[in-house]
Design a protein around this motif. Sequence first.
Motif, short mmCIF file in Angstrom:
data_model
loop_
_atom_site.label_atom_id
_atom_site.label_comp_id
_atom_site.label_asym_id
_atom_site.label_seq_id
_atom_site.Cartn_x
_atom_site.Cartn_y
_atom_site.Cartn_z
N GLU A 70 -30.97 46.37 -28.84
CA GLU A 70 -32.37 46.53 -28.42
C GLU A 70 -32.84 45.33 -27.60
O GLU A 70 -33.44 45.49 -26.54
N VAL A 71 -32.57 44.15 -28.08
CA VAL A 71 -32.99 42.93 -27.36
C VAL A 71 -32.26 42.84 -26.02
O VAL A 71 -32.87 42.51 -24.99
N ALA A 72 -30.98 43.15 -26.01
CA ALA A 72 -30.22 43.09 -24.77
C ALA A 72 -30.76 44.12 -23.76
O ALA A 72 -30.84 43.83 -22.56
N SER A 73 -31.15 45.31 -24.25
CA SER A 73 -31.69 46.32 -23.33
C SER A 73 -33.04 45.88 -22.77
O SER A 73 -33.32 46.11 -21.58
N ILE A 74 -33.87 45.25 -23.59
CA ILE A 74 -35.16 44.76 -23.10
C ILE A 74 -34.96 43.69 -22.03
O ILE A 74 -35.61 43.70 -20.97
N ILE A 75 -34.03 42.77 -22.28
CA ILE A 75 -33.75 41.70 -21.31
C ILE A 75 -33.21 42.28 -20.00
O ILE A 75 -33.64 41.89 -18.91
N GLN A 76 -32.30 43.23 -20.11
CA GLN A 76 -31.70 43.81 -18.91
C GLN A 76 -32.74 44.59 -18.09
O GLN A 76 -32.79 44.45 -16.86
N VAL A 77 -33.57 45.38 -18.76
CA VAL A 77 -34.59 46.15 -18.03
C VAL A 77 -35.61 45.22 -17.40
O VAL A 77 -36.07 45.44 -16.28
N SER A 78 -35.96 44.12 -18.09
CA SER A 78 -36.92 43.18 -17.51
C SER A 78 -36.33 42.46 -16.29
O SER A 78 -37.06 42.08 -15.38
N ARG A 79 -35.01 42.27 -16.25
CA ARG A 79 -34.38 41.70 -15.06
C ARG A 79 -34.43 42.68 -13.89
O ARG A 79 -34.56 42.28 -12.75
N TRP A 80 -34.29 43.99 -14.20
CA TRP A 80 -34.27 44.99 -13.13
C TRP A 80 -35.65 45.25 -12.56
O TRP A 80 -35.82 45.32 -11.34
N ILE A 81 -36.66 45.43 -13.45
CA ILE A 81 -37.97 45.85 -12.95
C ILE A 81 -39.07 44.82 -13.15
O ILE A 81 -40.18 45.00 -12.66
N GLY A 82 -38.81 43.76 -13.88
CA GLY A 82 -39.81 42.72 -14.10
C GLY A 82 -40.40 42.79 -15.51
O GLY A 82 -40.24 43.78 -16.23
N GLY A 83 -41.11 41.74 -15.86
CA GLY A 83 -41.64 41.61 -17.21
C GLY A 83 -42.80 42.53 -17.53
O GLY A 83 -42.85 43.16 -18.60
N SER A 110 -33.26 52.71 -28.76
CA SER A 110 -33.92 53.64 -29.68
C SER A 110 -34.70 54.71 -28.90
O SER A 110 -34.78 55.86 -29.34
N ASP A 111 -35.25 54.34 -27.75
CA ASP A 111 -35.94 55.33 -26.91
C ASP A 111 -34.96 56.38 -26.39
O ASP A 111 -35.29 57.56 -26.33
#
Length: 177
Positions: A16-29, A92-93
């Motif tokens: 979950e944490v890794a997915s949040i970090i990766q998505v924030s790198r792609w589209i921003g915080g 989880s989503d």
Amino acid sequence: MPFVILFLMISWPVLEVASIIQVSRWIGGIPTFLLLAAGVAVGAFLVKSQSRLVGVRVMEVMRSGGSPEKTLLDSGTTSLAGILFMIPGFVSDAVAILLLLPVVRGFLWRGASYGVRTRGGKWQARPQQGARPEPQGDAQGPVRSETVIDVEFTEVPRGEGKGGSSAKRTDSPWNKG
């Protein structure tokens, strides 16, 4: 099996944490935060709507003469999807979106109903191989044993029992004599 559960308990939050970090790198915080907030809102809506609708749906199915198991499984998977949406993270989503698909629900229904068959609209467990079948009730009513006990009773008014009057009743079948 305990090792698998321990592995999932440790690896799920890391994913979950890794997915949040990766998505924030792609589209921003900020867009990542908005996506997570939208997931929580969708999850809360799903849980709330299912808690209101499950009783109505079950009653409709039962009134029509069906069994409510599939309705309960559908409502349960939708509620579980809502709970998974409310967990922060994108893994989880993704699992929640899978639970909302009718194809996945069909697989879950087949897995949950494995070993169960219906006879006349009533669910019964399949007998084990070599097991004796239990007697089933017919359309007229339940199976009864051959022993019948016929009972009659007489109500005794107050005051005629113990400690009531000292006079003996002569018509009582309990009198010896």
